[in-house]
Enzyme design. Structure first.
Site, PDB file in Angstrom:
ATOM      1  N   ASP A  71      42.841  54.155  62.508  1.00 21.19           N
ATOM      2  CA  ASP A  71      42.488  54.740  61.213  1.00 21.19           C
ATOM      3  C   ASP A  71      41.998  56.158  61.468  1.00 21.19           C
ATOM      4  OD1 ASP A  71      41.502  53.094  58.319  1.00 21.19           O
ATOM      5  OD2 ASP A  71      41.148  55.243  58.572  1.00 21.19           O
TER       6      ASP A  71
ATOM      7  N   PHE B 249      52.286  38.642  37.219  1.00 19.16           N
ATOM      8  CA  PHE B 249      52.195  37.299  36.622  1.00 19.16           C
ATOM      9  C   PHE B 249      50.763  36.763  36.685  1.00 19.16           C
ATOM     10  CE2 PHE B 249      56.331  35.040  35.713  1.00 19.16           C
ATOM     11  CZ  PHE B 249      57.111  36.177  35.668  1.00 19.16           C
ATOM     12  N   LEU B 250      50.085  36.984  37.809  1.00 24.58           N
ATOM     13  CA  LEU B 250      48.712  36.490  37.944  1.00 24.58           C
ATOM     14  C   LEU B 250      47.792  37.206  36.954  1.00 24.58           C
ATOM     15  CD1 LEU B 250      48.450  36.259  41.835  1.00 24.58           C
ATOM     16  CD2 LEU B 250      48.388  34.349  40.221  1.00 24.58           C
TER      17      LEU B 250
ATOM     18  N   CYS C 224      44.577  45.692  43.339  1.00 27.24           N
ATOM     19  CA  CYS C 224      46.009  45.399  43.166  1.00 27.24           C
ATOM     20  C   CYS C 224      46.489  45.251  41.733  1.00 27.24           C
ATOM     21  CB  CYS C 224      46.362  44.126  43.928  1.00 27.24           C
ATOM     22  SG  CYS C 224      46.449  44.375  45.696  1.00 27.24           S
TER      23      CYS C 224
ATOM     24  N   SER D  78      37.137  35.668  31.940  1.00 26.40           N
ATOM     25  CA  SER D  78      36.134  36.524  32.573  1.00 26.40           C
ATOM     26  C   SER D  78      35.945  37.806  31.770  1.00 26.40           C
ATOM     27  CB  SER D  78      36.582  36.879  33.990  1.00 26.40           C
ATOM     28  OG  SER D  78      37.751  37.672  33.930  1.00 26.40           O
TER      29      SER D  78
HETATM   30  C1  UDX Z   1      45.158  39.818  44.230  1.00 21.77           C
HETATM   31  C2  UDX Z   1      46.217  38.734  44.461  1.00 21.77           C
HETATM   32  O1  UDX Z   1      45.677  37.454  44.142  1.00 21.77           O
HETATM   33  C3  UDX Z   1      46.691  38.764  45.882  1.00 21.77           C
HETATM   34  O2  UDX Z   1      47.726  37.808  46.070  1.00 21.77           O
HETATM   35  C4  UDX Z   1      47.213  40.157  46.163  1.00 21.77           C
HETATM   36  O3  UDX Z   1      47.654  40.244  47.486  1.00 21.77           O
HETATM   37  C5  UDX Z   1      46.143  41.200  45.914  1.00 21.77           C
HETATM   38  O4  UDX Z   1      45.664  41.077  44.571  1.00 21.77           O
HETATM   39  P1  UDX Z   1      42.558  40.055  44.761  1.00 21.77           P
HETATM   40  O5  UDX Z   1      42.635  41.355  44.022  1.00 21.77           O
HETATM   41  O6  UDX Z   1      41.862  40.050  46.085  1.00 21.77           O
HETATM   42  O7  UDX Z   1      44.027  39.494  45.038  1.00 21.77           O
HETATM   43  O8  UDX Z   1      41.785  38.994  43.864  1.00 21.77           O
HETATM   44  P2  UDX Z   1      42.162  37.836  42.836  1.00 21.77           P
HETATM   45  O9  UDX Z   1      41.542  36.579  43.308  1.00 21.77           O
HETATM   46  O10 UDX Z   1      43.614  37.770  42.530  1.00 21.77           O
HETATM   47  O11 UDX Z   1      41.372  38.281  41.530  1.00 21.77           O
HETATM   48  C6  UDX Z   1      41.679  39.475  40.829  1.00 21.77           C
HETATM   49  C7  UDX Z   1      40.770  39.641  39.639  1.00 21.77           C
HETATM   50  O12 UDX Z   1      41.045  38.672  38.636  1.00 21.77           O
HETATM   51  C8  UDX Z   1      39.283  39.490  39.975  1.00 21.77           C
HETATM   52  O13 UDX Z   1      38.548  40.471  39.296  1.00 21.77           O
HETATM   53  C9  UDX Z   1      38.958  38.108  39.489  1.00 21.77           C
HETATM   54  O14 UDX Z   1      37.603  37.968  39.171  1.00 21.77           O
HETATM   55  C10 UDX Z   1      39.850  38.009  38.272  1.00 21.77           C
HETATM   56  N1  UDX Z   1      40.180  36.620  37.894  1.00 21.77           N
HETATM   57  C11 UDX Z   1      40.911  35.832  38.737  1.00 21.77           C
HETATM   58  C12 UDX Z   1      39.748  36.116  36.678  1.00 21.77           C
HETATM   59  O15 UDX Z   1      39.092  36.817  35.907  1.00 21.77           O
HETATM   60  N2  UDX Z   1      40.082  34.835  36.332  1.00 21.77           N
HETATM   61  C13 UDX Z   1      40.812  34.038  37.154  1.00 21.77           C
HETATM   62  O16 UDX Z   1      41.093  32.880  36.758  1.00 21.77           O
HETATM   63  C14 UDX Z   1      41.236  34.544  38.394  1.00 21.77           C
HETATM   64  P1  ADP Z   2      43.699  48.416  51.464  1.00 23.39           P
HETATM   65  O1  ADP Z   2      42.957  47.557  50.477  1.00 23.39           O
HETATM   66  O2  ADP Z   2      45.127  48.658  51.036  1.00 23.39           O
HETATM   67  O3  ADP Z   2      43.594  47.926  52.874  1.00 23.39           O
HETATM   68  P2  ADP Z   2      41.800  50.536  52.136  1.00 23.39           P
HETATM   69  O4  ADP Z   2      41.464  51.784  51.391  1.00 23.39           O
HETATM   70  O5  ADP Z   2      40.739  49.500  52.331  1.00 23.39           O
HETATM   71  O6  ADP Z   2      43.064  49.899  51.393  1.00 23.39           O
HETATM   72  O7  ADP Z   2      42.348  50.901  53.596  1.00 23.39           O
HETATM   73  C1  ADP Z   2      43.291  51.881  53.870  1.00 23.39           C
HETATM   74  C2  ADP Z   2      42.871  52.645  55.146  1.00 23.39           C
HETATM   75  O8  ADP Z   2      43.959  53.488  55.573  1.00 23.39           O
HETATM   76  C3  ADP Z   2      41.663  53.583  54.981  1.00 23.39           C
HETATM   77  O9  ADP Z   2      40.652  53.202  55.877  1.00 23.39           O
HETATM   78  C4  ADP Z   2      42.215  54.997  55.307  1.00 23.39           C
HETATM   79  O10 ADP Z   2      41.297  55.797  56.029  1.00 23.39           O
HETATM   80  C5  ADP Z   2      43.420  54.666  56.180  1.00 23.39           C
HETATM   81  N1  ADP Z   2      44.437  55.720  56.215  1.00 23.39           N
HETATM   82  C6  ADP Z   2      45.011  56.366  55.171  1.00 23.39           C
HETATM   83  N2  ADP Z   2      45.928  57.273  55.605  1.00 23.39           N
HETATM   84  C7  ADP Z   2      45.960  57.198  56.969  1.00 23.39           C
HETATM   85  C8  ADP Z   2      46.707  57.848  58.012  1.00 23.39           C
HETATM   86  N3  ADP Z   2      47.651  58.764  57.734  1.00 23.39           N
HETATM   87  N4  ADP Z   2      46.460  57.509  59.304  1.00 23.39           N
HETATM   88  C9  ADP Z   2      45.532  56.570  59.595  1.00 23.39           C
HETATM   89  N5  ADP Z   2      44.804  55.912  58.665  1.00 23.39           N
HETATM   90  C10 ADP Z   2      44.995  56.208  57.364  1.00 23.39           C
END
Ligand code: UDX
Ligand code: ADP
Ligand code: UDX
EC number: 1.1.1.22
Length: 464
Positions: free
Chosen positions: A35, A227-228, A277, A270
Site C-alpha cells: 500500500d 439486488f441486496l 458498496c 433499518s
Molecule cells: C455488501 C455485500 O453484502 C457484499 O457481498 C459486498 O461484497 C460488499 O457490500 P457490506 O457493505 O459489508 O457488504 O455489508 P452488508 O451486510 O451487505 O450491509 C450493507 C448495509 O445494509 C448495512 O448498512 C446494513 O446495516 C444494511 N442492512 C443489511 C439492512 O439495513 N438490513 C438488512 O436486512 C441487511
Molecule cells: P476497500 O474497501 O476497497 O478495500 P480501502 O479504501 O479500505 O478500500 O483500501 C484501498 C487501499 O488501496 C487504501 O489503503 C489505499 O491507500 C490503497 N491504494 C490506492 N491506490 C494505490 C496505489 N496506486 N498503490 C498502492 N496502494 C494504493
C-alpha cells in the site's frame, strides 16, 4: 501454471482480510500486501493485534498465524509487483466527485495508476486480478494500458469480485457461498482462470468456484449488490407504511421471508443501508445504463437510492417532530456511527446523514461507537462541507463511554445494531436523562417493551 508468489495492491478492508485468509490457507504461496499508505502498512505490521487498521472478528488470529510466515505487509510496491506471478488490484474505487459522471461513475484513477505501475515494473508474465468493485469493462481498460505501455511481457486479466460483507469478512472468506472468476475465453485466459481456481481450491469446494467470461463476472458484482440493496429499500419502504397503519415490519418481514421464493435474509428494516458498496455500485449501474441510453433501467435502480435517502431523512425528521418540532440546543445521544455492527468502517453510514440533518436543526449531538475513532467521525462530517470544521466540533462531541453520551440527553438515537447496546443498564441511562426520555431505535434491536416499562418514550422503525 502454479502460483508461488502473490502481490496485492491495496491493504484496505478488502485486500487485507482476503490476503490474510489466502495466506493462511495456502502456506506454500508467499503473499505480499502493499500500500502507498505507510501508516496503514505499519498498523498491519503492529505486534499489538488490536491496532490492525481493519477491525473484523477473527481477523487477528488469521494474521497472527500467517504474518511473517508467508504473509507480508510492505510499502515496497515495485518489488512486490516484480516478483509476483499473480497481482491482485484491491485499491479503492470511490464515486467520482468531479467532472463527467460526477456523483455516479466510479473514479478509476487509482486503478489506472496501478495498471501503469504494473506495466512499468513487470519483467515477467503476470496474471492481474481485479478485486475492487469495478464497473463493467474495466478489465479491458486495464488490459489496454498493460499491453501498450508494458515491457513486452504477457498479461492475463481476471475479474474476481469480492462478495465478503464487512463484520463477517473472515467467515465469508473461509466459507463463501461462491467464488466467482471471470476471464478471457482464449486458451491462455482459461489457463489463468485455472491458476486462480487452484488457489481457492485449497479450501473452497470446487462446485462453489464459478467461472464465467470477464463481463459476466464484473456485472454480477454490481447485480448482487443492487439486488441486496433493493431488498433493504423494499422492506424500508414497507416500514413507512407499517408505521402509518399499525402493522409491524418485523412481522411482515417474517411472513414474507418464510416464502422460499423470497427467503428470509436482508429483510431487516433499518435507518438505511450504508457501506462502501451498495450506493456506489448502484450508482455505477445507473451510470452504465444511462451511458447505453437505457433510461428506464437507470430510473428503476436509482429509486433504490432515493428510497434509502428518504429512510435516513424520515428518521431525523421524526426525531425533530417528536421533540416538539425543535431540537435546537437539545442534546441527542447517538449510539453507533459505523454503517453496521462489527466493523469500524463508516463509509456511507446512515449516521452521517442523520447527524448532518440534526445539526442543521442546531441539535447538540454526543456520539458513542465501540470501534469508530473520533478522527473518523469528524472526517465524515467535515467531508460533507455543510458547515465549518469548528462548528462540527462545537455541535458534536465524541464520547468513549455510552453512559456519558446519554447523560442529560433529551433523546437517544440508535444508528448501528451493536450487540452491546442491548445489554446496557437502561434504568441507569433513564435516570440520568431529561424527561420525557425518548429513544429512537433505528435498528429495531432494543426491547421496547422493557424500555417503556422503565418510562422511556420509544419509537422503533416500522412499528405503528
Ligand atoms: C455488501 C455485500 O453484502 C457484499 O457481498 C459486498 O461484497 C460488499 O457490500 P457490506 O457493505 O459489508 O457488504 O455489508 P452488508 O451486510 O451487505 O450491509 C450493507 C448495509 O445494509 C448495512 O448498512 C446494513 O446495516 C444494511 N442492512 C443489511 C439492512 O439495513 N438490513 C438488512 O436486512 C441487511
Ligand atoms: P476497500 O474497501 O476497497 O478495500 P480501502 O479504501 O479500505 O478500500 O483500501 C484501498 C487501499 O488501496 C487504501 O489503503 C489505499 O491507500 C490503497 N491504494 C490506492 N491506490 C494505490 C496505489 N496506486 N498503490 C498502492 N496502494 C494504493
Ligand atoms: C402469484 C404468487 O406467486 C402467489 O403466491 C399468489 O398467491 C398469487 O400470485 P401467480 O400469479 O399464479 O402467483 O404466478 P407466479 O408464479 O408468481 O408468476 C407470476 C408472473 O411472473 C408470471 O407471468 C411468471 O411468468 C412471471 N415470472 C415468475 C417471471 O417472469 N420470472 C420468474 O422468475 C418468476
Amino acid at each position: 501454471m502454479k502460483i508461488n508468489k502473490i502481490c496485492c495492491i491495496g491493504a484496505g478492508y478488502v485486500g487485507g482480510p482476503t490476503m490474510a485468509v489466502i495466506a493462511q490457507k495456502c502456506p506454500d504461496i508467499k503473499v505480499t500486501v502493499v500500500d502507498v499508505n505507510a501508516t496503514r502498512i505499519a498498523a498491519w505490521n503492529d505486534t499489538d493485534l488490536n491496532k490492525l487498521p481493519v477491525f473484523e472478528p477473527g481477523l487477528d488470529q488469521v494474521v497472527e498465524e500467517a504474518r511473517g510466515r508467508n504473509l507480508f505487509f510492505s510499502t515496497d510496491v515495485e518489488k512486490a509487483i516484480d516478483e509476483a506471478d499473480m497481482i491482485f488490484i484491491s485499491v479503492n474505487t470511490p464515486t467520482k466527485t468531479y467532472g463527467k459522471g460526477k456523483g455516479m461513475a466510479a473514479d478509476l484513477k487509482y486503478i489506472e495508476l496501478c495498471a501503469r505501475q504494473i506495466a512499468e515494473v513487470s519483467t515477467t508474465n503476470k496474471i492481474v486480478v481485479e478485486k475492487s468493485t469495478l464497473p463493467v469493462r474495466t478489465a479491458s481498460a486495464i488490459k489496454n494500458i498493460l499491453d501498450h505501455t508494458g515491457n513486452g511481457v504477457e498479461f492475463q486479466i481476471l475479474s474476481n469480485p469480492e462478495f465478503l460483507a464487512e463484520g463477517t469478512a473472515v467467515e465469508d472468506l473461509l466459507a463463501p457461498d461462491r467464488v466467482l472468476i471471470g476471464g478471457d475465453t482464449s486458451e491462455k485466459g482459461q489457463q489463468a482462470i485455472q491458476a486462480l481456481v487452484d488457489v481457492y481450491a485449497n479450501w473452497v469446494p470446487e462446485e462453489r468456484i464459478l467461472t464465467t467470461n470477464v463481463w459476466s463476472s464484473e456485472l454480477s458484482k454490481l447485480t448482487a449488490n443492487a439486488f441486496l440493496a433493493q431488498r433493504v429499500s423494499s422492506i424500508n419502504s414497507m416500514s413507512a407504511i407499517c408505521e402509518k397503519t399499525g402493522a409491524d415490519v418485523n412481522e411482515v418481514a417474517k411472513a414474507i421471508g418464510m416464502d422460499s421464493r423470497i427467503g428470509a435474509k436482508f429483510l431487516k428494516s433499518s435507518v438505511g443501508f450504508g457501506g462502501s458498496c451498495f450506493q456506489k455500485d448502484i450508482l455505477n449501474l445507473v451510470y452504465i445504463a444511462k451511458t447505453y441510453g437505457l433510461n428506464e433501467v437507470a430510473d428503476y435502480w436509482e429509486q433504490v437510492i432515493v428510497m434509502n435517502d428518504y429512510q435516513k431523512n424520515r428518521f431525523s425528521d421524526n426525531i425533530v417532530s417528536t421533540l416538539y418540532n425543535t431540537v435546537s440546543g437539545k442534546k441527542i445521544a447517538f449510539l453507533g456511527w459505523a454503517f453496521k455492527k462489527d466493523t469500524n468502517d463508516t463509509r456511507e453510514s446512515a449516521a452521517i446523514q442523520v447527524a448532518d440533518n440534526l445539526l442543521n436543526e442546531q441539535a447538540q449531538i454526543e456520539v458513542y461507537d465501540p470501534k469508530v475513532t473520533e478522527e473518523r467521525i469528524y472526517a465524515d462530517l467535515d467531508y460533507l462541507n455543510t458547515r465549518s470544521e469548528e462548528e462540527n466540533r462545537t455541535l458534536l462531541k465524541v464520547k468513549s463511554n455510552p453512559y456519558d453520551a446519554c447523560k442529560d440527553a433529551h433523546a437517544i438515537a440508535v444508528l448501528t445494531e451493536w450487540d452491546e447496546f442491548k445489554t446496557y443498564d437502561w434504568q441507569r441511562i433513564y435516570d440520568n436523562m431529561l424527561k420525557p426520555a425518548f429513544v429512537f431505535d433505528g435498528r429495531g434491536i432494543l426491547d421496547t417493551k422493557a424500555l417503556k416499562k422503565i418510562g422511556f418514550v420509544c419509537y422503533s422503525i416500522g412499528k405503528g
